[in-house]
Each structure stands twice: as structure tokens, then as C-alpha cells.
Write an enzyme that holds these catalytic residues in place. Structure first.
Site, short mmCIF file in Angstrom:
data_model
loop_
_atom_site.label_atom_id
_atom_site.label_comp_id
_atom_site.label_asym_id
_atom_site.label_seq_id
_atom_site.Cartn_x
_atom_site.Cartn_y
_atom_site.Cartn_z
N TYR A 5 40.49 2.18 -12.23
CA TYR A 5 39.54 3.10 -11.59
C TYR A 5 39.84 3.20 -10.10
O TYR A 5 39.91 4.30 -9.53
CB TYR A 5 38.09 2.66 -11.80
CG TYR A 5 37.12 3.40 -10.90
CD1 TYR A 5 36.81 4.73 -11.15
CD2 TYR A 5 36.57 2.79 -9.76
CE1 TYR A 5 35.96 5.44 -10.30
CE2 TYR A 5 35.73 3.49 -8.92
CZ TYR A 5 35.43 4.81 -9.19
OH TYR A 5 34.60 5.51 -8.34
N LEU A 32 38.00 20.25 -14.62
CA LEU A 32 38.94 19.59 -13.71
C LEU A 32 40.40 19.82 -14.10
O LEU A 32 41.26 19.92 -13.22
CB LEU A 32 38.66 18.08 -13.69
CG LEU A 32 37.43 17.61 -12.92
CD1 LEU A 32 37.18 16.13 -13.18
CD2 LEU A 32 37.57 17.87 -11.43
N PRO A 53 31.98 6.07 -0.51
CA PRO A 53 30.80 5.24 -0.77
C PRO A 53 31.16 3.91 -1.40
O PRO A 53 32.17 3.78 -2.11
CB PRO A 53 29.99 6.09 -1.76
CG PRO A 53 31.00 6.94 -2.45
CD PRO A 53 32.08 7.20 -1.44
N LYS A 88 41.16 6.50 -7.65
CA LYS A 88 40.55 6.99 -6.41
C LYS A 88 41.58 7.06 -5.28
O LYS A 88 41.55 7.99 -4.47
CB LYS A 88 39.37 6.10 -6.00
CG LYS A 88 38.26 6.00 -7.01
CD LYS A 88 37.74 7.36 -7.47
CE LYS A 88 36.96 8.10 -6.40
NZ LYS A 88 36.33 9.34 -6.92
N ALA A 114 33.25 15.93 -8.38
CA ALA A 114 33.56 15.68 -9.79
C ALA A 114 34.73 14.71 -9.94
O ALA A 114 35.83 14.96 -9.48
CB ALA A 114 33.88 16.99 -10.50
N LYS A 122 21.67 20.02 -19.97
CA LYS A 122 22.43 19.41 -18.88
C LYS A 122 21.99 19.92 -17.51
O LYS A 122 22.03 19.19 -16.52
CB LYS A 122 23.92 19.71 -19.07
CG LYS A 122 24.60 18.92 -20.18
CD LYS A 122 25.00 17.55 -19.69
CE LYS A 122 25.91 16.86 -20.69
NZ LYS A 122 26.32 15.52 -20.20
N ARG A 169 30.96 21.93 -16.47
CA ARG A 169 31.78 22.21 -17.65
C ARG A 169 31.08 23.11 -18.65
O ARG A 169 31.72 23.93 -19.31
CB ARG A 169 32.18 20.90 -18.33
CG ARG A 169 33.36 20.22 -17.68
CD ARG A 169 33.93 19.13 -18.54
NE ARG A 169 33.00 18.00 -18.72
CZ ARG A 169 33.27 16.90 -19.38
NH1 ARG A 169 34.45 16.76 -19.97
NH2 ARG A 169 32.40 15.93 -19.48
#
Length: 349
Positions: free
Chosen positions: A164, A66, A192, A168, A86, A44, A37
Site C-alpha cells: 500500500y 480510474l 495525511p 502511494k 480516488a 452510493k 464509478r
């Protein structure tokens, strides 16, 4: 066959998982197009810059967002292989749609639509999660052999419950939908379990770092919730991504999980090596956690459906098709804890 002499794109390159992936790519001599970003923010990018100075590969930064259409086009130009890592990993949010689902789903769509405009792209590896397979530990009890496999999708999460996990599911399904509408590039998704282990930035912020810091702060001194999860070392996860991108026969979804474990085992490993820290892997009564839930950012429904249940994932596809081997969990968690102590993120005792 992917021509790995071409540049390779990594989205969210300053992230926890992406950092170790970029390290792997640089050490293998690749040119990395790092989509971030704020490429001008050297604070960063400094950890990636340090890796690049010691590696045979090179890195070039591109400004991307994004939620900004077309912002990955420049970074993707000339790439045959794209790693899309990301995506937000946060549990407590004010607006699940805005803070989780939109960045995950729209971001995935944004990256893949860039791929549709970029003729060079041949394969995309998307970082999904075991959360796209299950929502709560009780779900595992309904699965064949009581274990997660790549054929299963999470159908129990929503905006109101486990948002969350829902994000996904939405993002990965969107990826497969877009992939199915064309026939030039291939898609592989990486799933994962809970990611642990030392990152390239010891001062990063994520759920993984937060849990380990809790161990050092005394939050588990009275006991640890009987919360069972799968765990994978972030360094092993980087290898899984790399192999998924460079193995010609790789296809479909891959569960990447080294150990079926739980918070109590993690705390026990840390306590053994760092006995000076106040923590106990004694089982914290479920009723007590249920009462405390709202004060620690959990919903009581989460406690009800997850605490005290077994958790098991089948990682055999990753072993046979991606040639994965997983390091011991004890090494992962103690090295992670030690890194945070040395970095001052956990106070030395």
C-alpha cells in the site's frame, strides 16, 4: 488565482475523505463535479445528495473510472480546480500490482492527462499519504530529528513489503513527473497520516472504520499492540484540502497530521467514554502479536519493523502555510466510535 465560481472536480467523491471535502465545498457555495464509478447508484450517492439539499452549493455527478482513459474529461470540463482523492486504501490484497499500484498510479496518470487536455485547469490537489514519506516505523529512526518531513520520500516499501505504501509513492511520484512536463497547472499534494473521525456515511468500509469496529468487537480485550501512528480527523483533512486548493501561495507537499499517537492511546480514550465495551489499552506483548500476525492479516516482518517504535511527524508547514489547526484526538476517536454505535455498526451495550 483560482476562480472558485467555476465548478470544482472531486474524484472518488463517495469516498471517506472525499465526502467531507464535498461537504466543505458545498457549504462554501461551490458547484461540485462529483466523479464516481456508478452515478446511477443512488444508494452510493445518497449521503452526498443529503448534504447538497442543506447547502448553498450544488452537485453534479459524472461517471468515471480510474483505469479508463479519458473518463474524467467530461467531469473536468470548465474546472480550474481539481481534487484527486480516488485511490484504494486496503492492506490485505491478493495481487498488489493489480489491486493497489495500478489503480493508484494509472488512475493518477489518467486524471492528470485529462488536465493536460483541459485548458481551464489551473491547480490540482492530489491526496497522497504519509506512507509516501515512510514505510515502517523503523524508517523514522533514520530521519533528521527522528521525524517525518515533506522533504523525505519512502524508499523501503515494495510490491512485496508494504505494497500500500509503495502504491502511494508510485502515484505521487507519477503526479510530480507529469506536473513537471508542463507549465499551465500547479500541483499540491496532501500527505495525511491515519485518518479517523465521523464520515458522512456511517456504513462505509475502509481500514479506518475497520479498526474502530475492532475496538467495539472485543478484539482488544486482552490488550492493544504498541503500534504508534499519526492521526488526523477527516474533517480537518477536508479543510486542509480546501485550503490547499484555494490558498494562492500553497505549493509542494503538506503533511497533514494532528497528533503523534498510537493504538493504545486511541483505545484508552474510547474505554474512558465507553467503559461497557471489552477493551484494554494494556500493552500486548510484541512476541504474541508476532505469533498471531498471519491469522490477523499481518506479516511478521511488519510486526518486527513497526511495533514498539516511536512515530513522529512535523506538521508545521501545514500550520504556517495552510493555516491548519487540529482538533483533539480524544474528540475525533470518541465521536467516531459513537457514530458507529448509533448507526448499528458497533453493537450497543
Amino acid at each position: 488565482m483560482i476562480d472558485t465560481s467555476k465548478p470544482i472536480l472531486v474524484t472518488g467523491a463517495t469516498g471517506y475523505v472525499a465526502g467531507r471535502l464535498v461537504e466543505k465545498l458545498l457549504n462554501e457555495g461551490h458547484t461540485v463535479h462529483a466523479a464516481v464509478r456508478s452515478p446511477e447508484n443512488k444508494e452510493k450517492t445518497k449521503y452526498l445528495d443529503e448534504l447538497a439539499t442543506k447547502a448553498t452549493g450544488s452537485i453534479k455527478y459524472f461517471k468515471s473510472d480510474l483505469l479508463e482513459d479519458g473518463s474524467y474529461d467530461e467531469a473536468m470540463a470548465g474546472c480550474e480546480l481539481v481534487f484527486h482523492t480516488a485511490s484504494p486504501f486496503i492492506r490485505v490484497v491478493k495481487d498488489p500490482q493489480k489491486d493497489l499500484v495500478d489503480p493508484a498510479k494509472k488512475g493518477t496518470r489518467n486524471v492528470l492527462e485529462s488536465a493536460n487536455r483541459t485548458d481551464s485547469v489551473k491547480r490540482i490537489v492530489v491526496t497522497s499519504s504519509c506512507a509516501s514519506v515512510y514505510g515502517d516505523a523503523t524508517d523514522v529512526l533514520t530521519m533528521p530529528n527522528n521525524e517525518l518531513t515533506e522533504e523525505i520520500w519512502n524508499t523501503t516499501s515494495s510490491l512485496d513489503h508494504q505494497p500500500y505504501s509503495y502504491s502511494k509513492v508510485e502515484a505521487e511520484k507519477e503526479a510530480w513527473k507529469i506536473q513537471g512536463e508542463q507549465n499551465r497547472w500547479e500541483l499540491v499534494t496532501i500527505l495525511p497520516s491515519f485518518v479517523l473521525g465521523p464520515g458522512i456515511n456511517p456504513h462505509a468500509h475502509s481500514e479506518s472504520y475497520g479498526i474502530v469496529k475492532q475496538m467495539g468487537s472485543g478484539d482488544f480485550k486482552m490488550g492493544t499492540p504498541d503500534f504508534n501512528i499519526g492521526c488526523v480527523d477527516v474533517r480537518d483533512l477536508a479543510v486542509a484540502h480546501y485550503n490547499a486548493g484555494t490558498t494562492p501561495s500553497a505549493k509542494g507537499r503538506y503533511i497533514i497530521s494532528g497528533t503523534n499517537s498510537g493504538f493504545r492511546e486511541l483505545v484508552g480514550f474510547v474505554k474512558e467514554k465507553y467503559p461497557q465495551y471489552p477493551m484494554s489499552n494494556r500493552k500486548l506483548p510484541k512476541w504474541m502479536l508476532w505469533l498471531m500476525a498471519p491469522t490477523v492479516g499481518m506479516k511478521r516482518k511488519e510486526v518486527k519493523l513497526n511495533v514498539g517504535y516511536p512515530w513522529k511527524a512535523n506538521n508545521s508547514k501545514s500550520v504556517s502555510e495552510l493555516n491548519m489547526s487540529y482538533r483533539p484526538l480524544k474528540d475525533t476517536i470518541t465521536e467516531f466510535f459513537g457514530q458507529l454505535v448509533e448507526a448499528g455498526e458497533i453493537k450497543k451495550k
